[in-house]
Design an enzyme around this catalytic site. Structure first.
Site, PDB file in Angstrom:
ATOM      1  N   LYS A   1       6.158  40.865  32.954  1.00 19.46           N
ATOM      2  CA  LYS A   1       6.704  39.558  33.327  1.00 19.46           C
ATOM      3  C   LYS A   1       7.082  38.717  32.101  1.00 19.46           C
ATOM      4  O   LYS A   1       6.811  39.081  30.969  1.00 19.46           O
ATOM      5  CB  LYS A   1       5.694  38.822  34.212  1.00 19.46           C
TER       6      LYS A   1
HETATM    7  C1  PLP Z   1       8.652  40.543  43.142  1.00 17.86           C
HETATM    8  C2  PLP Z   1       7.196  40.855  42.924  1.00 17.86           C
HETATM    9  N1  PLP Z   1       6.298  40.426  43.814  1.00 17.86           N
HETATM   10  C3  PLP Z   1       4.989  40.650  43.650  1.00 17.86           C
HETATM   11  C4  PLP Z   1       4.517  41.341  42.557  1.00 17.86           C
HETATM   12  C5  PLP Z   1       3.068  41.576  42.409  1.00 17.86           C
HETATM   13  O1  PLP Z   1       2.573  41.083  41.186  1.00 17.86           O
HETATM   14  P1  PLP Z   1       1.289  41.756  40.531  1.00 17.86           P
HETATM   15  O2  PLP Z   1       1.703  43.060  39.943  1.00 17.86           O
HETATM   16  O3  PLP Z   1       0.861  40.762  39.502  1.00 17.86           O
HETATM   17  O4  PLP Z   1       0.318  41.906  41.636  1.00 17.86           O
HETATM   18  C6  PLP Z   1       5.417  41.820  41.607  1.00 17.86           C
HETATM   19  C7  PLP Z   1       4.931  42.574  40.439  1.00 17.86           C
HETATM   20  O5  PLP Z   1       5.500  43.431  39.877  1.00 17.86           O
HETATM   21  C8  PLP Z   1       6.786  41.581  41.793  1.00 17.86           C
HETATM   22  O6  PLP Z   1       7.683  42.016  40.926  1.00 17.86           O
END
Ligand code: PLP
Length: 386
Positions: free
Chosen positions: A178
């Protein structure tokens, strides 16, 4: 990960050496400080730091009172975690088309609203702002909640408002991929006191009742939840990363704009190009074949482009456990087997979002690096124009 260095090392080490880096009652209070700073950054009244974006999405849905018997509309192009968060709340993800900007299509959403719909989940994928005015209007017209998945859009904005702050709640991710990162991590933001209180309880089910004075002034009754706390080590790294965020975004956007100005290929439209995080320049082609040929030509010259149809679990057709309707391991916990969810819209099929698949195979992404200089950008433009 875009930028990391001595500041993060120092912040991490200082927190570690306090030997007191449990979030609650710690002498460092790094997580609490980060939450204050993140509220300012996003322009929201409440923020909770969590272990992941998934944790933040799930906590937000639970806090909105969404569960069995409910549908939440998600785009067919997002990381699978968006849909799985809906399932983890016991509800059913209904999959809708994206528009030409690669984000949730308000027109298709309107067609998919049923009596069971409780929320819309626009996703600011690649930092591209979704059509929030149109989606908010749909949500308001039908009395639905709006939960912004801003996991790929830390720091982005939409016509002057920070992404994550327009809906009833917003979720961010700070995983390694990110805009800012602590390796893993997430945040829920909201202006709604009730959502905040319930998410506080849900995300920290044990410690909220055990440590410190977190329940002071909380009106919502305690209920069972999860343990999505982070430590002050995460908080310390996130605070250092947050200081870098304005510079990362400024340089990403500058380099994206410079490159876009040099490149002859058609660019995908945006709901707010200035608010878009700038991580990605999206090029649009007439046909999938033309897109493939363009990407292959660039690869031959050493420039790797991403055609989003190839991005695995970001494409609904590859969401195996959703498409095959296995929402949990234990049958009694599986939303697809729950009596309350009988008759809801989970008759998924690979061809149900043809426009989404079409955009995904006619678009090519150039990943932007904030640390490119002009010479590097000219080199890339000359490959793209070659
Ligand atoms: C669009 C989107 N939603 C939700 C998530 C979930 O985030 P995390 O990996 O921190 O759980 C991601 C992670 O890659 C994502 O890209």
């Amino acid at each position: 990960m875009f930028r990391v260095g001595e500041e993060e090392i120092r912040a991490f080490a200082e927190s570690l050496l306090t030997k007191d880096f449990f979030k609650i009652n710690s002498s460092g209070r790094e997580v609490f400080r980060f939450e204050e700073e993140w509220k300012k950054e996003t322009g929201t009244a409440y923020a909770l730091t969590m272990t992941s974006g998934f944790a933040a999405l799930t906590s937000a849905l639970v806090a909105m009172g969404i569960g069995p018997g409910d549908e939440v509309i998600v785009p067919g192009y997002t990381y699978i975690a968006s849909a799985l968060a809906v399932l983890s709340a016991g509800a059913i993800p209904v999959i809708a088309e994206i528009d030409e900007t690669m984000t949730l299509d308000a027109g298709d959403v309107e067609k998919k609203i049923s009596r069971a719909t409780k929320a819309l989940m626009p996703v600011h994928i690649q930092g591209f702002p979704a059509d929030l005015d149109a989606l908010k209007a749909v949500a308001d017209r039908h009395g639905l909640r709006l939960l912004e998945d801003a996991c790929q859009a830390d720091g982005g904005s939409y016509h002057g408002k920070k992404l994550g702050s327009v809906g009833d709640a917003g979720a961010f991710s700070f995983n390694f991929f990110k805009v800012i990162t602590a390796g893993e991590g997430g945040s829920l933001v909201t202006n709604d006191r009730t959502i905040y209180e319930r998410a506080l309880i849900y995300h920290d089910a044990g410690a909220v009742a055990f440590f410190g004075d977190q329940l002071r002034d909380i009106r919502e009754p305690l209920f069972g939840g999860s343990e999505f706390r982070v430590s002050d080590l995460t908080g310390a790294v996130l605070r250092a990363q947050l200081k870098r965020l304005p510079g990362i975004l400024r340089d990403l956007r500058r380099n994206r704009d410079l490159l876009a100005g040099m490149v002859r290929a058609e660019k995908a439209p945006s709901h707010d190009a200035a608010g878009d995080c700038g991580t990605t320049l999206a090029l649009r082609f007439e046909t999938a074949k033309a897109c493939r040929a363009f990407a292959a030509k660039c690869a031959g010259k050493g420039l790797s482009l991403t055609v989003p149809i190839d991005t695995g679990k970001h494409v609904y057709t590859n969401w195996t456990q959703v498409m095959e309707r296995r929402g949990a391991f234990h049958p009694a916990m599986d939303p697809y087997k729950m009596e309350a969810n009988r008759g809801l819209q989970w008759d998924y099929a690979p061809d149900m979002c043809p426009r989404t698949l079409d955009y995904l195979e006619r678009t090519a992404y150039v990943g932007i690096n904030p640390d490119w200089d002009e010479q590097k950008i000219e080199e890339i433009a000359s490959i793209l124009n070659g």
